[in-house]
Design a protein around this motif. Structure first.
Motif, PDB file in Angstrom:
ATOM      1  N   HIS A 132      -3.662   0.958  -3.438  1.00  0.00           N
ATOM      2  CA  HIS A 132      -3.214  -0.436  -3.404  1.00  0.00           C
ATOM      3  C   HIS A 132      -3.661  -1.160  -4.668  1.00  0.00           C
ATOM      4  CE1 HIS A 132      -1.852  -4.153  -1.503  1.00  0.00           C
ATOM      5  NE2 HIS A 132      -2.930  -4.739  -2.014  1.00  0.00           N
ATOM      6  N   ILE A 179       3.405   5.092  -9.836  1.00  0.00           N
ATOM      7  CA  ILE A 179       3.498   6.253  -8.953  1.00  0.00           C
ATOM      8  C   ILE A 179       4.829   6.945  -9.241  1.00  0.00           C
ATOM      9  CG2 ILE A 179       3.609   7.098  -6.582  1.00  0.00           C
ATOM     10  CD1 ILE A 179       1.934   4.668  -5.765  1.00  0.00           C
ATOM     11  N   THR A 224       0.832  -1.198   0.000  1.00  0.00           N
ATOM     12  CA  THR A 224       0.000   0.000   0.000  1.00  0.00           C
ATOM     13  C   THR A 224       0.867   1.248   0.000  1.00  0.00           C
ATOM     14  OG1 THR A 224      -1.794  -1.102   1.183  1.00  0.00           O
ATOM     15  CG2 THR A 224      -1.735   1.310   1.290  1.00  0.00           C
ATOM     16  N   THR A 225       0.510   2.207  -0.834  1.00  0.00           N
ATOM     17  CA  THR A 225       1.150   3.519  -0.826  1.00  0.00           C
ATOM     18  C   THR A 225       0.203   4.526  -0.189  1.00  0.00           C
ATOM     19  OG1 THR A 225       2.422   3.033  -2.829  1.00  0.00           O
ATOM     20  CG2 THR A 225       2.136   5.351  -2.244  1.00  0.00           C
ATOM     21  N   LYS A 267      -0.992   1.306 -11.392  1.00  0.00           N
ATOM     22  CA  LYS A 267       0.017   0.919 -10.392  1.00  0.00           C
ATOM     23  C   LYS A 267       1.272   1.777 -10.487  1.00  0.00           C
ATOM     24  CE  LYS A 267      -1.645  -3.874 -10.379  1.00  0.00           C
ATOM     25  NZ  LYS A 267      -1.294  -5.307 -10.628  1.00  0.00           N
ATOM     26  N   ALA A 279      -0.060   9.619 -10.086  1.00  0.00           N
ATOM     27  CA  ALA A 279      -0.323   8.202  -9.785  1.00  0.00           C
ATOM     28  C   ALA A 279      -1.419   7.746 -10.731  1.00  0.00           C
ATOM     29  CB  ALA A 279      -0.757   8.024  -8.319  1.00  0.00           C
ATOM     30  N   HIS A 311      -5.061   6.067   0.623  1.00  0.00           N
ATOM     31  CA  HIS A 311      -4.353   4.799   0.489  1.00  0.00           C
ATOM     32  C   HIS A 311      -4.553   4.243  -0.916  1.00  0.00           C
ATOM     33  CE1 HIS A 311      -4.239   3.803   5.093  1.00  0.00           C
ATOM     34  NE2 HIS A 311      -3.803   5.011   4.803  1.00  0.00           N
ATOM     35  N   ILE A 360       4.191   8.654   1.214  1.00  0.00           N
ATOM     36  CA  ILE A 360       4.627   9.816   0.435  1.00  0.00           C
ATOM     37  C   ILE A 360       4.026  11.049   1.098  1.00  0.00           C
ATOM     38  CG2 ILE A 360       4.517  10.983  -1.795  1.00  0.00           C
ATOM     39  CD1 ILE A 360       4.315   8.247  -3.125  1.00  0.00           C
ATOM     40  N   ALA A 371       3.816  -0.058   4.626  1.00  0.00           N
ATOM     41  CA  ALA A 371       3.287   0.932   3.684  1.00  0.00           C
ATOM     42  C   ALA A 371       4.400   1.867   3.219  1.00  0.00           C
ATOM     43  CB  ALA A 371       2.171   1.733   4.326  1.00  0.00           C
ATOM     44  N   GLN A 372       4.301   2.282   1.968  1.00  0.00           N
ATOM     45  CA  GLN A 372       5.170   3.330   1.447  1.00  0.00           C
ATOM     46  C   GLN A 372       4.464   4.660   1.659  1.00  0.00           C
ATOM     47  OE1 GLN A 372       5.511   3.451  -2.803  1.00  0.00           O
ATOM     48  NE2 GLN A 372       7.237   4.881  -2.803  1.00  0.00           N
TER      49      GLN A 372
END
Length: 417
Positions: free
Chosen positions: A27, A414, A2-3, A412, A409, A25, A47, A44-45
């Motif tokens: 994903h 980003i 998840t970002t 998928k 984004a 979020h 940003i 999680a990433q």
């Protein structure tokens, strides 16, 4: 994985979260939760960017990528990377290629070359064979191959009957015709807007009538045939008035304006700089004010960068020999934000999907990821080190800017600048 887009302000009047500072979020290419101070998923990433805004992904209705045929000016791969770094998640690609994109085979090639990129393409098929204005191209076949509209880039249709037939024919499959409006006989050998500046500099002028007369003609034909018409890059006050009247009569017409015509006037021509040789030509401050007004009252539906890379050998020549065109992706957000309100710019940079009947970019849980990240903080100047295009020919060099693009984004992908 998840970002998490941490503490971003959503700019989207159609979203329930408009102007709220939230976490988003992402994903697997889908938007998950949206809310304030959401708990972070494991691994999680995150940003987190200062003063970040997020809007539906920006959509450009007019980009020239060059390839195939003009790779020296730009390639598809580099052009799409440039679009992504400039905040655009989707672009409409003009048929200015060699061979001209007037058949399904060329469109398949474009899709193949663009596959896997963060920014998606929507090809425009040429309206006529070879964009020569003599016979209609294979419109239905191209529509089946992914063409979203049909037009001959920067070429006005001389043959009114052929244009009428095109408007009638595309209705069978809900197609849309793009009609660049300029009467060649009135343009003649003109290079810049006909007016005081052209007279003082001794440059041959192109009267705004050359645009307006063809706008009026095409609107009459649209009223006769029905169908859907898009007029790209309006530049004159009278053209805006003509479209406003047509919309009031209920005609299915949309139009765009190029960034350059919103931030420049023909006053910049004083030094005979070929960067400012554009099509349509830069016009007067009065025309620019009318374009601003057209944006505010929704006469003008969208803003385009009208990105057209040109080889240096076609620009570093005498003004009358120079080719028209300029890159515009990298400079779009900063120069627009310096003169227009943020929400208006976002609205006009995302309106192209609705015009074409494409799926909207939605900021809501469960929606596909299609987002642009940007800020309005800070001021500066557009400089050469901000250019990612192969061509460095930029009309907006040296202009004041506000804010910057932070990334995109989509699906998928980003990308953070």
């Amino acid at each position: 994985m998840t970002t998490v887009l941490k503490s971003v302000t959503i700019v989207d009047p159609k979203s329930a979260y408009h102007l709220q500072c939230v976490d988003i979020h992402l994903h697997g290419g889908v938007i998950g939760a949206i809310g304030e101070n959401l708990p972070l998923p494991q691994e999680a990433q995150v940003i987190e960017l200062p003063h970040a805004n997020v809007s539906p992904g920006w959509f450009d209705t007019s980009v020239v990528l060059g390839e195939p045929g003009y790779e020296a000016a730009e390639t598809i791969t580099n052009g799409l990377k440039t679009a992504a770094s400039s905040g655009f998640t989707e672009i409409m690609v003009q048929p200015l290629t060699l061979p001209v994109a007037d058949n399904a085979a060329v469109l398949h090639l474009l899709h193949q070359k663009a596959s896997g990129q963060a920014t998606a393409i929507h090809p425009i098929g040429a309206l006529t064979m070879g964009s020569a204005g003599q016979a209609l191209a294979e419109l239905y076949d191209m529509q089946q191959a992914g063409a979203v509209a049909f037009g001959d880039y920067k070429k006005g249709m001389k043959n009114a009957n052929l244009f009428k037939i095109a408007l009638q024919y595309v209705q069978d499959f809900n197609g849309r015709v793009l009609a660049y409006c300029e009467d060649d006989t009135l343009r003649g050998n003109g290079m810049v807007n006909e007016g005081i500046t052209a007279t003082r500099l001794g440059l041959k002028g192109i009267p705004s009538l050359a645009e307006e007369l063809q706008v009026a003609r095409n609107l009459f034909l649209l009223e006769y045939t029905g169908g859907a018409l898009h007029i790209p890059t309006l530049s004159s006050a009278k053209s805006v008035a003509l479209v406003r009247e047509a919309k009031a009569r209920g005609l299915n017409v949309t139009c765009s304006v190029a960034v350059a015509h919103l931030v420049l006037t023909d006053a910049v021509l004083e030094n005979f700089d070929t960067r400012y040789k554009l099509s349509p030509p830069l016009r007067t401050a009065h025309d620019r004010e009318a374009l601003w007004e057209g944006l505010h009252d929704n006469t003008i539906d969208c803003i385009t960068t009208d990105h057209h890379p040109v080889d240096i050998e076609y620009k570093k020549v005498e003004f009358d020999l120079a080719q028209e065109g300029s890159i515009g992706l990298e400079s779009a957000w900063g120069t627009l934000a310096a003169v227009l309100p943020m929400e208006l710019i976002v609205e006009k940079l995302t309106a192209g999907r609705e015009i074409l009947g494409l799926p909207p970019a939605v900021i809501a849980p469960g929606a596909a990821v299609n987002l642009t990240l940007f800020t309005t903080e800070g001021t500066g100047t557009f400089t050469t080190d901000q250019i990612h295009s192969t061509s460095k020919n930029a009309a907006l060099l040296g202009l004041p800017t506000r804010g910057k693009v932070l990334g995109i984004a989509r699906d998928k992908h980003i990308i953070v600048n």
